[in-house]
Design an enzyme around this catalytic site. Sequence first.
Site, short mmCIF file in Angstrom:
data_model
loop_
_atom_site.label_atom_id
_atom_site.label_comp_id
_atom_site.label_asym_id
_atom_site.label_seq_id
_atom_site.Cartn_x
_atom_site.Cartn_y
_atom_site.Cartn_z
N LYS A 85 11.04 24.90 -53.77
CA LYS A 85 12.04 23.54 -54.12
C LYS A 85 12.77 22.74 -52.85
CE LYS A 85 12.94 24.03 -58.94
NZ LYS A 85 12.11 25.35 -59.42
N GLU A 107 20.03 17.11 -61.11
CA GLU A 107 20.25 17.66 -62.43
C GLU A 107 19.68 19.15 -62.10
OE1 GLU A 107 17.52 16.01 -61.46
OE2 GLU A 107 15.99 17.55 -61.91
N SER A 373 5.13 30.98 -56.08
CA SER A 373 5.87 29.86 -55.79
C SER A 373 7.61 30.03 -55.37
CB SER A 373 6.20 28.92 -57.00
OG SER A 373 6.26 29.57 -58.25
C1 LIG Z 1 11.40 25.54 -60.40
C2 LIG Z 1 10.31 26.43 -60.36
C3 LIG Z 1 8.92 26.29 -60.77
C4 LIG Z 1 8.62 25.18 -61.56
O1 LIG Z 1 8.71 23.86 -61.16
P1 LIG Z 1 7.31 23.16 -60.78
O2 LIG Z 1 7.62 21.92 -60.39
O3 LIG Z 1 6.30 23.17 -61.88
O4 LIG Z 1 6.58 23.72 -59.34
C5 LIG Z 1 8.05 27.16 -60.44
N1 LIG Z 1 8.22 28.41 -59.61
C6 LIG Z 1 9.47 28.46 -59.08
C7 LIG Z 1 9.80 29.63 -58.17
C8 LIG Z 1 10.58 27.64 -59.39
O5 LIG Z 1 11.78 27.69 -58.88
#
Ligand SMILES: *Cc1c(COP(=O)(O)O)cnc(C)c1O
Length: 391
Positions: A85, A107, A373
């Site tokens: 993020k 947000e 992610s």
């Molecule tokens: C917020 C988040 C997501 C989902 O958001 P995307 O915009 O789909 O990437 C996925 N993995 C993690 C670790 C997050 O914090």
Amino acid sequence: MKKGYFGNYGGRFVPETLIPALQELDQAFRDASHDAGFKEELRLLQQTYIGRPTPLYFASRLTERLKGAKVYLKREDLCHTGAHKLNNALGQAMLAKVMGKKRIIAETGAGQHGVATATGASITGLECDIYMGTEDMRRQALNVFRMKLLGARVIEVNKGSKTLKDAINESLRDWTTNVTDTHYVLGTVFGPHPFPTIVKYFQSVIGREARKQIIKAENRLPDYLIACVGGGSNAMGLFNAFLKDKVGMVGVEAGGEGIRSGKHAARFAGGSVGVFQGCKSYLLQDRDGNVLSTHSVSAGLDYASVGPEHAFLHDSKRVRYTYATDKEALRAFELLPEVEGIIPALESAHAIAEAVKLAPGLSKKDIIIVNLSGRGDKDVQHVARIKGTEI
Ligand SMILES: *Cc1c(COP(=O)(O)O)cnc(C)c1O
């Protein structure tokens, strides 16, 4: 393609008062993305502050366990603040600065995007206000405290469902009123044009790195990419550099308690086309167009709509979209630390769950890259509670 659209999807479904702000943002973004100075400053902060490039790790023990394709993990969990993020939040904070704004707002649902935005504000010296539903503030008290430590103000939204979508509405209202000195940092590849394009731009560093890294490690491109899809930013970030190649791609949504239960956030399996919060995409809605409530064990995937470019990639069949249920994600959440010593975010565990299904049916020569992610520290307590362990 029509400007601001991905096929039939995207666009700018906002009140007239917001159009000038979106036009100004679009122009500033295009200038910055062609400005060598801006790009160099971004590259340097990505390297020295976020910790890029993140490693591409060959998960040999997971590969052994699955007895099929080789599995690599793109380690976005090692980014500063623990997920992808910040790639976007930092980029947009820098963009706000270039635009001469004094303040950024955002947000947040679970608080992850709020923390990333507050971090971006801190290092660029901007004021920061984060809108968060009362219900989410209660559930995510730790992230509220984090944001405050980072110098942000957290504004409670005590309306509607008191969660993410109400916080988005309030942010848009604030932006409409204060647009001369304020930039709205949208957290994913969603909302009115140009947000999906801007967020993709800042997240695309993931795929650019992964492409170089896999060529260095294997001397070829991968066969499959897997990423979880909430709004879709980590997935677009990984996929974008490979869209023109013969590489299979899988986006994994939150299957919750299963599609038939109605308790899920699988927009492609269970939704239909509609307009929501600024753009046209797939949406979980009833026959009258009322937006349905969603469910996922993972807060980051729990949203009623999905980025418009994903809708386009879905219809054109360039990307296959599937889902992992809460149960499958929880199993993957436990598998990864057991075999690889890595605790994944519950969101990322959905992508791991798909690798667990896909890899065994492939040949040992095939290569899969899974986008990890984020890290799972934020979810440990939540999972312990589900398992009935008091901590
Ligand atoms: C917020 C988040 C997501 C989902 O958001 P995307 O915009 O789909 O990437 C996925 N993995 C993690 C670790 C997050 O914090």
